[in-house]
Structure formats: C-alpha cells, structure tokens
Design an enzyme around this catalytic site. Structure first.
Site, PDB file in Angstrom:
ATOM      1  CG  HIS A 276      -5.070  -8.818  -8.491  1.00  0.00           C
ATOM      2  ND1 HIS A 276      -4.398  -7.527  -8.015  1.00  0.00           N
ATOM      3  CD2 HIS A 276      -5.638  -9.122  -7.646  1.00  0.00           C
ATOM      4  CE1 HIS A 276      -4.832  -7.281  -7.109  1.00  0.00           C
ATOM      5  NE2 HIS A 276      -5.592  -8.169  -6.572  1.00  0.00           N
TER       6      HIS A 276
ATOM      7  CG  HIS B  31      -1.871  -9.876  -5.212  1.00  0.00           C
ATOM      8  ND1 HIS B  31      -2.641 -10.251  -5.807  1.00  0.00           N
ATOM      9  CD2 HIS B  31      -1.998  -9.607  -3.777  1.00  0.00           C
ATOM     10  CE1 HIS B  31      -3.888 -10.262  -4.960  1.00  0.00           C
ATOM     11  NE2 HIS B  31      -3.204 -10.046  -3.740  1.00  0.00           N
TER      12      HIS B  31
ATOM     13  CD  GLN C 118      -7.792 -11.208   6.551  1.00  0.00           C
ATOM     14  OE1 GLN C 118      -6.538 -11.133   7.082  1.00  0.00           O
ATOM     15  NE2 GLN C 118      -7.743 -10.254   5.358  1.00  0.00           N
TER      16      GLN C 118
ATOM     17  CE  LYS D  19      -9.615  -3.375  -3.341  1.00  0.00           C
ATOM     18  NZ  LYS D  19      -9.354  -4.751  -2.899  1.00  0.00           N
ATOM     19  CG  ASP D  20      -7.080  -3.771   0.821  1.00  0.00           C
ATOM     20  OD1 ASP D  20      -8.193  -3.923   0.447  1.00  0.00           O
ATOM     21  OD2 ASP D  20      -6.216  -4.430   0.233  1.00  0.00           O
TER      22      ASP D  20
ATOM     23  CB  VAL E  72      -2.629  -2.117 -10.053  1.00  0.00           C
ATOM     24  CG1 VAL E  72      -2.295  -2.282 -11.459  1.00  0.00           C
ATOM     25  CG2 VAL E  72      -1.282  -1.940  -9.361  1.00  0.00           C
TER      26      VAL E  72
ATOM     27  CG  MET F 268      -6.189  -4.794 -11.146  1.00  0.00           C
ATOM     28  SD  MET F 268      -4.874  -5.794 -11.951  1.00  0.00           S
ATOM     29  CE  MET F 268      -4.934  -4.791 -13.608  1.00  0.00           C
ATOM     30  CB  SER F 269     -10.115  -6.743  -6.063  1.00  0.00           C
ATOM     31  OG  SER F 269     -10.890  -7.455  -5.126  1.00  0.00           O
TER      32      SER F 269
HETATM   33  O1  PAF Z   1      -4.619  -7.535   2.264  1.00  0.00           O
HETATM   34  C1  PAF Z   1      -4.649  -8.637   2.309  1.00  0.00           C
HETATM   35  O2  PAF Z   1      -4.405  -9.476   1.383  1.00  0.00           O
HETATM   36  C2  PAF Z   1      -4.543  -9.438   3.621  1.00  0.00           C
HETATM   37  O3  PAF Z   1      -5.546  -8.691   4.447  1.00  0.00           O
HETATM   38  C3  PAF Z   1      -3.284  -9.659   4.635  1.00  0.00           C
HETATM   39  C4  PAF Z   1      -2.642  -8.275   4.701  1.00  0.00           C
HETATM   40  C5  PAF Z   1      -2.637 -10.610   3.802  1.00  0.00           C
HETATM   41  C6  PAF Z   1      -3.681 -10.180   5.658  1.00  0.00           C
HETATM   42  O4  PAF Z   1      -4.460 -11.555   5.985  1.00  0.00           O
END
Ligand code: PAF
Length: 290
Positions: free
Chosen positions: A34, A37, A61, A150-151, A177, A185-186
C-alpha cells in the site's frame, strides 16, 4: 528489476550489483503493498544507492491462532509496484528457502521490550521479527533499512537489536501514511468489511484527541488515555486491546508525557487486529500532531 527467490542467487546478484554503488538501501516487507510501503521505497530511492526490497510473510512472527494463512498476498502486483518505485532487486523467498529445516533453532530475543504490549498479546512475535530481520540484514548487507513509524514497537525492538549486536546498519523511520479519514495504512485493512472500515477511523480520531489535549498543555498520561478511551467507547465495533502512554524506546508506561512520548494502541475491528500510535511528547508541539 530482478525478482529473486533463492539465497545463492541473491548473494550473486548483490555481489555484482553493489559494485560502483555508493550504498545499499533496504526495505523489508511482508508484501501486499500500500502507499505506506511505497513511501518507504521512495525514501530509500532518494538516497540514490541500490534499492533492495524483500517480500516475505514470515511464519515465525505469527502465533498459532493468528492470521498467517489469511494474511494478504499479491506477489505479481507487488513486483509491478516495486519496479515502478525503482527497486532494482526484489527478494521474495519461499518459507522453505528461509527455514529449510521447517523451523529455526537460533533466535534473536531482545528481552523485556519484546515481551510487553504487542509482545504480551503476541508471544514470540518480536523474536520472530528480530530473527528474520537479522537473517535479511545478513543476506542483503544494507547501509540503511527503512521502517514505518506505524510499527513503533517493532522499530524499538530492531533498534535494540542493531545496538546490542553492533550491526552496521542505520534504521530510517518514516512517518505513518494514512487514509483520508486518518486510518493508518496496513495490509490488514483490506480484510475489514465496509462497516468495520468505517468504524476503524475512530482509532485515529481517538489518538488525535489525545494529541490535541497534549498540545493544549495536558501532561498527565492518565488524562490523555481517558480522552482517547472515551471516544473509542462510543464505537462498540472497535474492541480495544490496549491503550497506553509509553516511553518511545523502552515502551514502559509513563505517568507524565515528555519529549517523543508515544500513545499506542491495539484494537480488534471484527476479526482484524489493528495497531496505531501517535507522538504526544512535547518536542512535537505545537505544529505537528503525527
Ligand atoms: O513490518 C513488517 O512488514 C515485518 O514485520 C518485517 C519487518 C518485514 C519482518 O518480517
């Protein structure tokens, strides 16, 4: 643009591609691109080095009851977008390529920071993130890595890893964003149904209300949380998991806001789990709210 799936091919490509280039700029992603990115890729592109993007939905994860299977995947569209943004190498391995034994014995843990807030609700998540990032950083050898605000806790975890392990990498954090109504955005937003999508805008409205209070001089974390919570309570479709005012590096709760203090939250809208945050710290007042 080269789209590469295998590790030996990536190493070979980067060995030649990095010759005569000033730097390697790296955007690690899980795909389903999106604007957020694309903004990371644009920031990376501006540096003028070799732009490498990875696309990998990292199984380690995700917890057993999380959305690994339903996480959006759209490789062909992603490759076209990465090419448009000037990526020269896109590494999109399979899980078998990254985890040939089906699992991994060596993991990167960052201690307490990885176990609170997101880490408490998603046990093992940050070890999974740090481990895949350590692998990717080793494979790509970037000078700079681009991550989204955002993260925010992910950024703090990876900063801790880079510091603790003396990785020769600079982390560049780019602003969140947002959609026109403020929703961050996600890739997960596309799984919201129309009613959920509308309701999800309350998340940013609530955070902004807290930021406004802070900008007006309120420094009590309790009061800021109360303001945000009151707005979210009006929106029963948004089920809050946590809402806290925290230190931007340690993510420990604070009583009083100071420079760069964050207000962070996670909420479910239907079956979709969303996170967001804003800086409420005094360093940002009064012009900016994000
Ligand atoms: O934020 C993300 O998309 C993921 O956690 C990452 C940093 C690519 C690791 O898998």
């Amino acid at each position: 643009m080269k789209a590469i799936k295998s590790i030996p091919e990536l190493r070979e490509e980067l060995r030649t591609a990095r010759t005569n280039r000033t730097s390697v700029e790296f955007v690690p992603t899980m795909g389903a691109f999106h604007e957020g990115h694309l903004a990371l890729m644009r920031a990376a592109r501006k540096r003028g080095g070799l732009l490498v993007v990875s696309i990998f939905v990292n199984p380690i994860q995700f917890g057993p009851s999380e959305d690994f299977d339903t996480y959006p995947r759209d490789l062909d569209a992603d490759l076209a977008k990465a090419a448009d943004e000037g990526a020269e190498v896109v590494f999109a391995p399979t899980a078998a390529e990254m985890y040939p034994d089906g699992q991994i014995s060596t993991r990167v843990e960052v201690g307490r920071l990885g176990e609170i807030l997101e880490g408490a609700y998603r046990p093992g998540h940050f070890a999974g993130v740090a481990t895949i990032c350590a692998k990717l950083f080793n494979l790509v050898g970037p000078d700079r890595v681009y991550l989204g605000q955002k993260d925010a806790q992910q950024v703090a975890v990876l900063s801790q890893m880079v510091r603790d392990l003396n990785l020769p990498v600079e982390l560049v954090v780019c602003p969140t964003v947002r959609e026109p109504d403020g929703l961050a955005m996600s890739s997960r937003n596309r799984r919201l149904d129309p009613a959920g999508r509308e309701a999800a805008a309350a998340i940013y409205s609530a955070l902004r209300a807290a930021v406004r209070e802070a900008n007006a001089g309120e420094t009590s974390a309790f009061k800021l949380v109360t303001v945000a919570r009151r707005l979210l309570d009006r929106q029963p479709t948004v089920r809050l998991q946590y809402l806290e005012v925290v230190h931007p590096q340690t993510f420990q709760p604070v009583d009083q806001v100071s420079a760069q203090t964050l207000i962070v939250l996670a909420a479910h809208v239907g079956s979709v789990r969303l996170i967001d945050n804003c800086i409420v710290g005094t360093a940002q007042r009064p012009e900016r709210e994000e």
